[in-house]
Scaffold this motif. Structure first.
Motif, PDB file in Angstrom:
ATOM      1  N   HIS A  27       7.777  -0.063  -6.248  1.00 30.98           N
ATOM      2  CA  HIS A  27       6.704  -1.042  -6.422  1.00 30.98           C
ATOM      3  C   HIS A  27       6.120  -0.954  -7.828  1.00 30.98           C
ATOM      4  O   HIS A  27       6.100   0.099  -8.439  1.00 30.98           O
ATOM      5  CB  HIS A  27       5.605  -0.809  -5.385  1.00 30.98           C
ATOM      6  N   LYS A  28       5.625  -2.071  -8.310  1.00 25.71           N
ATOM      7  CA  LYS A  28       5.052  -2.110  -9.653  1.00 25.71           C
ATOM      8  C   LYS A  28       3.571  -1.744  -9.609  1.00 25.71           C
ATOM      9  O   LYS A  28       2.711  -2.479 -10.072  1.00 25.71           O
ATOM     10  CB  LYS A  28       5.241  -3.495 -10.267  1.00 25.71           C
ATOM     11  N   THR A  29       3.294  -0.595  -9.034  1.00 31.16           N
ATOM     12  CA  THR A  29       1.927  -0.090  -9.005  1.00 31.16           C
ATOM     13  C   THR A  29       1.810   0.994 -10.067  1.00 31.16           C
ATOM     14  O   THR A  29       2.810   1.569 -10.510  1.00 31.16           O
ATOM     15  CB  THR A  29       1.575   0.506  -7.624  1.00 31.16           C
ATOM     16  N   GLU A  30       0.586   1.287 -10.468  1.00 27.50           N
ATOM     17  CA  GLU A  30       0.372   2.301 -11.498  1.00 27.50           C
ATOM     18  C   GLU A  30       0.941   3.656 -11.075  1.00 27.50           C
ATOM     19  O   GLU A  30       1.535   4.371 -11.886  1.00 27.50           O
ATOM     20  CB  GLU A  30      -1.126   2.432 -11.790  1.00 27.50           C
ATOM     21  N   LEU A  33       4.959   3.245 -11.328  1.00 26.57           N
ATOM     22  CA  LEU A  33       5.548   2.510 -12.447  1.00 26.57           C
ATOM     23  C   LEU A  33       6.440   3.386 -13.324  1.00 26.57           C
ATOM     24  O   LEU A  33       7.494   2.942 -13.788  1.00 26.57           O
ATOM     25  CB  LEU A  33       4.441   1.877 -13.300  1.00 26.57           C
ATOM     26  N   TRP A  37      10.661   2.145 -11.189  1.00 25.91           N
ATOM     27  CA  TRP A  37      11.484   1.076 -11.757  1.00 25.91           C
ATOM     28  C   TRP A  37      12.970   1.406 -11.649  1.00 25.91           C
ATOM     29  O   TRP A  37      13.794   0.516 -11.451  1.00 25.91           O
ATOM     30  CB  TRP A  37      11.124   0.803 -13.219  1.00 25.91           C
TER      31      TRP A  37
END
Length: 161
Positions: A27-30, A33, A37
């Protein structure tokens, strides 16, 4: 199935491990990240060929479903699949929309907020119970075509061994 046929149990185990990693940390969460990826991109790579083959299988199955349109399935996949955020998810979705004469996707409300998503296909947008039956017929035929191809590959490999 693609990775099982191609790599046997190690192939499907690797695929499932990558797919699970993508689900958990892709997921593109902090929080994810910095490393999530890689799982997401590797999952995209592993699904590149299977997603397109699935669109072909749907188009092929449409030949055997009276109300489906095989040419429209493939044409819609080619024209609309790239609209999806995912490099792979749009292929079977667009093929199904084209085969059945539907427009799938489009704007949706999530928790009261309107999200403008792309549409796949140019057909009807108002669907009912008969359309669900049509989609299920196409799905079942896609499974049958996949089974037939899998058995044919297995018989060929068995005969060659």
């Amino acid at each position: 199935l693609f990775w099982l046929l191609l790599g046997g149990l190690p192939g499907i185990a690797l695929y499932k491990a990558v797919n699970t990693a993508d689900s958990m940390i892709g997921h593109k969460t902090e929080r994810h990240l910095a490393f999530g990826w890689a799982a997401a991109r590797f999952d995209d790579l592993l699904n590149l060929v299977p997603a397109r083959l699935t669109a072909l299988l749907i188009a092929g199955a449409a030949f055997f479903v009276k109300t489906a349109h095989p040419e429209a399935a493939w044409a819609t996949a080619l024209s609309d699949a790239r609209k999806h955020d995912s490099p792979n998810a749009g292929w079977p979705e667009a093929a199904t929309a084209g085969a059945l004469g539907f427009a799938l996707g489009g704007p949706r409300a999530y928790q009261g907020e309107l999200v403008d998503l792309p549409s796949f296909g140019t057909g009807r947008t108002t669907l009912g119970p008969d359309d669900i039956d049509s989609a299920l017929r196409l799905y079942r035929m896609t499974l049958n075509v996949t089974l037939a191809i899998t058995l044919l590959v297995a018989l060929i490999l068995w005969r060659l061994s």
